[in-house]
Structure formats: structure tokens, C-alpha cells
Design a protein around this motif. Structure first.
Motif, mmCIF file in Angstrom:
data_model
loop_
_atom_site.group_PDB
_atom_site.id
_atom_site.type_symbol
_atom_site.label_atom_id
_atom_site.label_comp_id
_atom_site.label_asym_id
_atom_site.label_seq_id
_atom_site.Cartn_x
_atom_site.Cartn_y
_atom_site.Cartn_z
ATOM 1 N N THR A 68 25.979 33.048 21.484
ATOM 2 C CA THR A 68 27.442 33.097 21.551
ATOM 3 C C THR A 68 27.953 34.502 21.301
ATOM 4 O O THR A 68 28.775 35.034 22.064
ATOM 5 C CB THR A 68 28.056 32.134 20.508
ATOM 6 N N SER A 70 29.503 37.012 24.138
ATOM 7 C CA SER A 70 30.893 37.436 23.928
ATOM 8 C C SER A 70 31.005 38.951 23.945
ATOM 9 O O SER A 70 31.998 39.504 24.433
ATOM 10 C CB SER A 70 31.418 36.892 22.598
ATOM 11 N N ALA A 88 40.312 36.488 23.365
ATOM 12 C CA ALA A 88 40.095 35.036 23.323
ATOM 13 C C ALA A 88 39.168 34.584 24.444
ATOM 14 O O ALA A 88 38.259 33.770 24.224
ATOM 15 C CB ALA A 88 41.435 34.310 23.420
ATOM 16 N N TRP A 116 35.479 35.509 23.547
ATOM 17 C CA TRP A 116 34.857 34.594 22.579
ATOM 18 C C TRP A 116 34.602 33.218 23.189
ATOM 19 O O TRP A 116 33.530 32.639 22.989
ATOM 20 C CB TRP A 116 35.756 34.452 21.348
ATOM 21 N N ILE A 117 35.573 32.693 23.944
ATOM 22 C CA ILE A 117 35.428 31.345 24.523
ATOM 23 C C ILE A 117 34.329 31.328 25.582
ATOM 24 O O ILE A 117 33.522 30.393 25.651
ATOM 25 C CB ILE A 117 36.773 30.863 25.094
#
Length: 304
Positions: A109, A113, A149, A152-153
Motif C-alpha cells: 500500500t 501510494s 487522497a 493513498w486510495i
């Protein structure tokens, strides 16, 4: 290694992380080295984040992206180094299968990111240098928050997908992971079932995860360098390039080692080399990035 009988098959409950090597004489020096690296990394990253939050002169999009970059690097260093330090200290190199999947998920993750965040940072530098007049309206705080955002998503979704597929595999053969953390390539050598689908999925996901952000970042810097070369004043060009040289250094180090790690064949003679490059982009890059910015950036030195 702990195993459990289920459906007439022996299911693996633990993995053995072989780590950086078997030389017992090196365990203490490696522990001290990694402890120093982790302490300096966390301290340096948190220092930059605190400076960005507290100093009004650093309340700009570039430093907002930097604070998020250092947050990511602090997180993914913390998914690897504490476990590695514990293995040096105790000699216990085992990790449970759920623990390994958790480490793989969180590292994936944060690393994914970072690819998107570096692309967003290159877009910010492109607008600042190539579109200076409308920059304030094109890169306002709303857009900055949206870009972060999305970074990260996107990393979360990609890592969730690949982790979900790998975690449903049956690990019932070898339990030894020839690496110092639960990384994709050595993990895919362990399942008893065919991993062709997972490898194909990894290749497909590498395009939106790594290839496209890298190409976008590369294109942004081609435009930036072309714009700098057109600046008539040598001082103006030098100032413009110094504003993004630290970011360019970060990109070269991060993507350079990442590409080497994932294109290097997993043959026995090259595995130690693979570990070395993995150690560089997972452990050393978060260490040197704050040093690059603090030593090369006037605003950060002024804030300090």
C-alpha cells in the motif's frame, strides 16, 4: 515450522525469513546498523513533517506533498525494520502467515501510494515552472488534497487486490522466504498451486501502479528541463532547476532501484544482489531523502 492438517493436506502456519545472511558474527553489527538507520529515518522524517506543519513559509503545495511523502516512507520503513531488528536481537526468523500477509499488504500500500505521490509532485513542479502565472489557481489546496487522497486510495486498492489473491494460495511446500521481508517475488515461489494467474495479475497491475506514474513523471521532467533550457538568464535557470533537483534525485533513486529489483532474475547467484537493491529502496531511500531536502533546500534550512 508449524503446520496444520486440513483436507488431507499440510497447511503452512509460519514462514522462515532467511534475512540478509546466515553469518552469526554479523548479527550484532547488522542490528546496530539497522537500528541507527531506523532511528535516523524516523527522526528525520518526523522533523521535516513538523517543520512543514509549524512553519508558515512551508505552507505551500510542494511541502504539503513532501510531508505526505515522508509520512509514507515512515510507514513503510516501520513495516519492515522493527521485524528485522527483532530477528537480529532474538534470532527468531519465523513469521506467521497472517503476519506475513499483513506486512506484504501494508508495504504494498505505502510503496504503491508513493509511485502516485511522486507523479503528483512532478505535476506540481511542472505547473510551477512551465505554467507559473496560473499556478496558484491550477494547484490550489483542494486539488492538492484530491491528488494526495487519490495516491493513498489507489495504493490501498492495488495492494488489497494482489494481497487478497496471494493470501488464498496454499503454502504447503517450502516455508523459507529468501528475503528479509515478505516481498512478492519470493512469496510466489512457495505456493503448491500454479501461480501463473497471480504473476499475470501482477504484470497487469504494474502498469497503473508503476509504469504509468513513472512515464508521467518522466514526461513532466522532460517538459521541465526543456522549459529551464529556454530561460534566458543562467541564474533564472539555475534557480528553477534547484527548486526541483531534490525531487528529481528522489525519483531517480526510488525508481532506479525499484526497476532493478523487479527486473533482476530470481536466480540463486543474483538473489543476494536482489536483497541489496531491495534494502536500498526500502530502507536507505527513506533515510537519505530528508538529508537530500534538508541539505539542498534553502527554505527547509531556514525553517530549521
Amino acid at each position: 515450522m508449524e503446520r496444520r492438517e486440513q483436507d488431507n493436506q499440510t497447511l503452512l502456519m509460519e514462514f522462515l525469513l532467511l534475512g540478509l545472511g546466515d553469518a552469526h558474527a554479523l548479527q550484532t553489527p547488522l542490528f546496530l546498523l539497522c537500528l541507527t538507520i531506523y532511528t535516523v529515518t524516523i527522526g528525520g522524517n518526523i522533523l521535516i513533517i513538523v517543520l512543514v506543519v509549524t512553519d508558515q513559509h512551508l505552507h505551500t503545495p510542494m511541502y504539503f506533498f513532501l510531508a505526505n511523502l515522508y509520512s509514507l516512507e515512515t510507514c513503510y520503513s516501520s513495516t519492515i525494520l522493527p521485524r528485522l531488528l527483532a530477528s537480529f536481537l532474538t534470532g527468531d526468523k519465523t513469521i506467521s502467515v497472517p503476519g506475513c500477509m499483513a506486512q506484504f499488504f501494508f508495504f504494498g500500500t505505502f510503496a504503491a501510494s508513493e509511485c502516485y505521490l511522486l507523479a503528483a509532485m512532478s505535476y506540481d513542479r511542472y505547473l510551477a515552472i512551465c505554467q507559473p502565472l496560473p499556478y496558484a489557481s491550477l494547484m490550489n489546496w483542494k486539488i492538492c488534497l484530491q491528488l494526495v487522497a487519490v495516491s493513498w486510495i489507489a495504493g490501498l486498492l492495488i495492494s488489497t487486490g494482489i494481497t487478497s489473491v496471494i493470501s488464498h494460495q496454499r503454502f504447503c511446500d517450502s516455508s523459507a522466504i529468501d528475503h528479509f521481508f515478505c516481498e512478492e517475488a519470493p512469496l510466489l515461489e512457495l505456493p503448491c498451486s500454479d501461480t501463473g494467474m497471480i504473476r499475470s495479475l501482477s504484470i497487469i497491475l504494474s502498469f497503473p501502479d508503476v509504469v504509468f506514474p513513472f512515464m508521467f513523471t518522466l514526461a513532466s521532467y522532460v517538459c521541465i528541463i526543456a522549459a529551464i533550457l529556454r530561460i534566458p538568464s543562467s541564474m533564472g535557470g539555475q534557480k528553477a532547476f534547484s527548486n526541483c533537483s531534490s525531487h528529481l534525485t528522489t525519483i531517480i533513486v526510488f525508481y532506479g532501484t525499484l526497476i532493478i529489483v523487479y527486473t533482476l532474475p530470481r536466480t540463486v547467484p543474483l538473489r543476494q544482489l536482489n536483497k541489496m537493491f531491495s534494502f536500498f529502496y526500502t530502507v536507505l531511500t527513506p533515510l537519505i531523502n530528508p538529508l537530500i531536502y534538508s541539505l539542498r533546500n534553502r527554505e527547509v534550512k531556514g525553517a530549521l
